[in-house]
Design an enzyme around this catalytic site. Structure first.
Site, mmCIF file in Angstrom:
data_model
loop_
_atom_site.group_PDB
_atom_site.id
_atom_site.type_symbol
_atom_site.label_atom_id
_atom_site.label_comp_id
_atom_site.label_asym_id
_atom_site.label_seq_id
_atom_site.Cartn_x
_atom_site.Cartn_y
_atom_site.Cartn_z
ATOM 1 N N ASP A 188 0.698 -1.130 -0.129
ATOM 2 C CA ASP A 188 0.098 0.040 -0.117
ATOM 3 C C ASP A 188 0.910 1.473 -0.103
ATOM 4 O O ASP A 188 2.074 1.141 0.419
ATOM 5 C CB ASP A 188 -0.869 -0.071 1.209
ATOM 6 C CG ASP A 188 -1.908 0.919 1.258
ATOM 7 O OD1 ASP A 188 -2.317 1.495 0.143
ATOM 8 O OD2 ASP A 188 -2.572 1.283 2.113
ATOM 9 N N HIS A 190 2.430 3.399 -8.844
ATOM 10 C CA HIS A 190 2.235 1.845 -9.148
ATOM 11 C C HIS A 190 3.521 1.347 -10.151
ATOM 12 O O HIS A 190 4.199 0.118 -9.807
ATOM 13 C CB HIS A 190 1.080 1.469 -10.206
ATOM 14 C CG HIS A 190 -0.137 1.738 -9.445
ATOM 15 N ND1 HIS A 190 -0.475 1.562 -8.034
ATOM 16 C CD2 HIS A 190 -1.201 2.455 -9.527
ATOM 17 C CE1 HIS A 190 -1.754 1.806 -7.527
ATOM 18 N NE2 HIS A 190 -2.208 2.596 -8.494
ATOM 19 N N LEU A 201 11.525 -20.681 -4.147
ATOM 20 C CA LEU A 201 10.724 -19.837 -3.634
ATOM 21 C C LEU A 201 9.363 -19.932 -4.343
ATOM 22 O O LEU A 201 9.491 -19.873 -5.722
ATOM 23 C CB LEU A 201 11.131 -18.356 -3.861
ATOM 24 C CG LEU A 201 10.361 -17.231 -3.366
ATOM 25 C CD1 LEU A 201 9.907 -17.099 -1.891
ATOM 26 C CD2 LEU A 201 10.850 -15.826 -3.989
HETATM 27 C C1 FPP Z 1 -1.832 0.150 -3.314
HETATM 28 O O1 FPP Z 1 -1.489 1.447 -3.355
HETATM 29 C C2 FPP Z 1 -1.178 -0.620 -4.640
HETATM 30 C C3 FPP Z 1 -2.025 -1.242 -5.464
HETATM 31 C C4 FPP Z 1 -3.474 -1.449 -5.474
HETATM 32 C C5 FPP Z 1 -1.322 -1.930 -6.563
HETATM 33 C C6 FPP Z 1 -0.105 -2.632 -6.355
HETATM 34 C C7 FPP Z 1 0.725 -2.996 -7.741
HETATM 35 C C8 FPP Z 1 1.919 -2.686 -7.791
HETATM 36 C C9 FPP Z 1 3.074 -2.654 -6.938
HETATM 37 C C10 FPP Z 1 2.664 -2.931 -9.151
HETATM 38 C C11 FPP Z 1 2.343 -4.055 -9.956
HETATM 39 C C12 FPP Z 1 2.616 -5.411 -9.311
HETATM 40 C C13 FPP Z 1 2.861 -6.635 -9.685
HETATM 41 C C14 FPP Z 1 3.190 -7.798 -8.899
HETATM 42 C C15 FPP Z 1 2.403 -7.051 -11.094
HETATM 43 P P1 FPP Z 1 -2.632 2.626 -3.320
HETATM 44 O O2 FPP Z 1 -2.680 2.829 -4.809
HETATM 45 O O3 FPP Z 1 -4.015 2.329 -2.523
HETATM 46 O O4 FPP Z 1 -1.788 3.599 -2.657
HETATM 47 P P2 FPP Z 1 -2.347 4.754 -1.656
HETATM 48 O O5 FPP Z 1 -3.061 4.131 -0.685
HETATM 49 O O6 FPP Z 1 -1.219 5.883 -1.447
HETATM 50 O O7 FPP Z 1 -3.519 5.564 -2.695
#
Ligand code: FPP
Length: 251
Positions: free
Chosen positions: A21, A38, A132
């Site tokens: 997050d 992201h 892994l």
């Molecule tokens: C949450 O941060 C993150 C996500 C919903 C997406 C996670 C994706 C990645 C790390 C990249 C792709 C990964 C793979 C494995 C393909 P948020 O957007 O909710 O952050 P915020 O709370 O600051 O708004």
């Protein structure tokens, strides 16, 4: 909090899950749009896989896209899908070379068929790897997982394959995602929130939790090591008393 005795060898987690997050806030702090966060988050995924691979962790489970994330703006969902596709294109060979088995957990019925084919191909290519297991949770929800396991059991009862009376915790555990992997030891959540957000509800029964304010793109090997160190210092009691656990460990 009762601490583990330092006379005993430090316990390392076999199975770690991460709620990644903070990408959006990380981007905003830099004056950029959310999807920039992201994209930066992919580097933190690489660092975490490297740490897990090099430190004897058997399974790493990452929450990449929740069943609720479809509610995000259309553009953001599109970028996340594209990222998933790009990561599969760029990383699968490297994962395979490093003896990492890739698996995707979640309800893939809502994904583009081409993406699902690519996922299945990557899973097949890496299926025999043993160093892994990297589980990517995509369109995953803990409630979906439990309901899905219950449905499998209900179908078996309806077909006359099992007796309804045999449906118990063990039977459900056998049908839940990652049943063949070590139980979840440690759940890490970055980004400062302290909640589970419908992630591995069943699997978290005896997991330890580690919350860090670090935003996901800044989560690196040192941050992962700090979470593992915190885990090592805890005493897991599984409903017993601290004295019982200590006695059981000594014997
Ligand atoms: C949450 O941060 C993150 C996500 C919903 C997406 C996670 C994706 C990645 C790390 C990249 C792709 C990964 C793979 C494995 C393909 P948020 O957007 O909710 O952050 P915020 O709370 O600051 O708004």
């Amino acid at each position: 909090m009762e601490q583990a005795s330092h006379d005993q060898p430090l316990a390392l987690p076999k199975h770690v899950a991460i709620i990644m997050d903070g990408n959006g806030r990380w981007a905003k702090r830099k004056g950029k749009i959310r999807t920039f966060g992201h994209k930066a988050g992919v580097d933190a995924v690489r660092a975490s896989v490297k740490y897990a691979r090099e430190n004897g962790i058997c399974a790493l489970t990452l929450f990449a896209f929740s069943s609720e994330n479809w509610k995000r703006p259309e553009d953001e969902v599109k970028v996340l899908m594209e990222l998933f596709n790009l990561v599969l294109n760029s990383e699968v060979k490297k994962l395979n070379k490093n003896d990492v088995r890739l698996r995707v957990i979640g309800d893939l019925t809502r994904f583009d068929k081409k993406l699902v084919d690519k996922i299945r191909k990557a899973e097949n290519l890496t299926a025999q790897n043993t160093a892994l297991t990297l589980n990517i949770a995509a369109n995953y929800g803990g409630r979906w997982d439990i309901a899905n396991a219950a449905k499998q059991l209900a179908l078996q009862v309806a077909r006359g394959e099992i007796d309804a009376n045999s449906v118990d915790e063990n039977a459900l555990t056998e049908h839940i995602s990652m049943a063949d992997l070590p139980p979840l030891d440690l759940l890490i959540r970055t980004g400062g929130e302290q909640r589970i957000s419908n992630f591995l509800l069943w699997q978290c029964a005896y997991a330890e939790f580690f919350f860090t304010p670090i935003l996901w793109p800044d989560f690196n090997e040192a941050a992962f090591a700090q979470a593992v160190e915190s885990f090592s210092e805890r005493q897991r009691r599984y409903g017993m008393t601290g004295e019982q656990v200590t006695a059981a460990t000594i014997c």
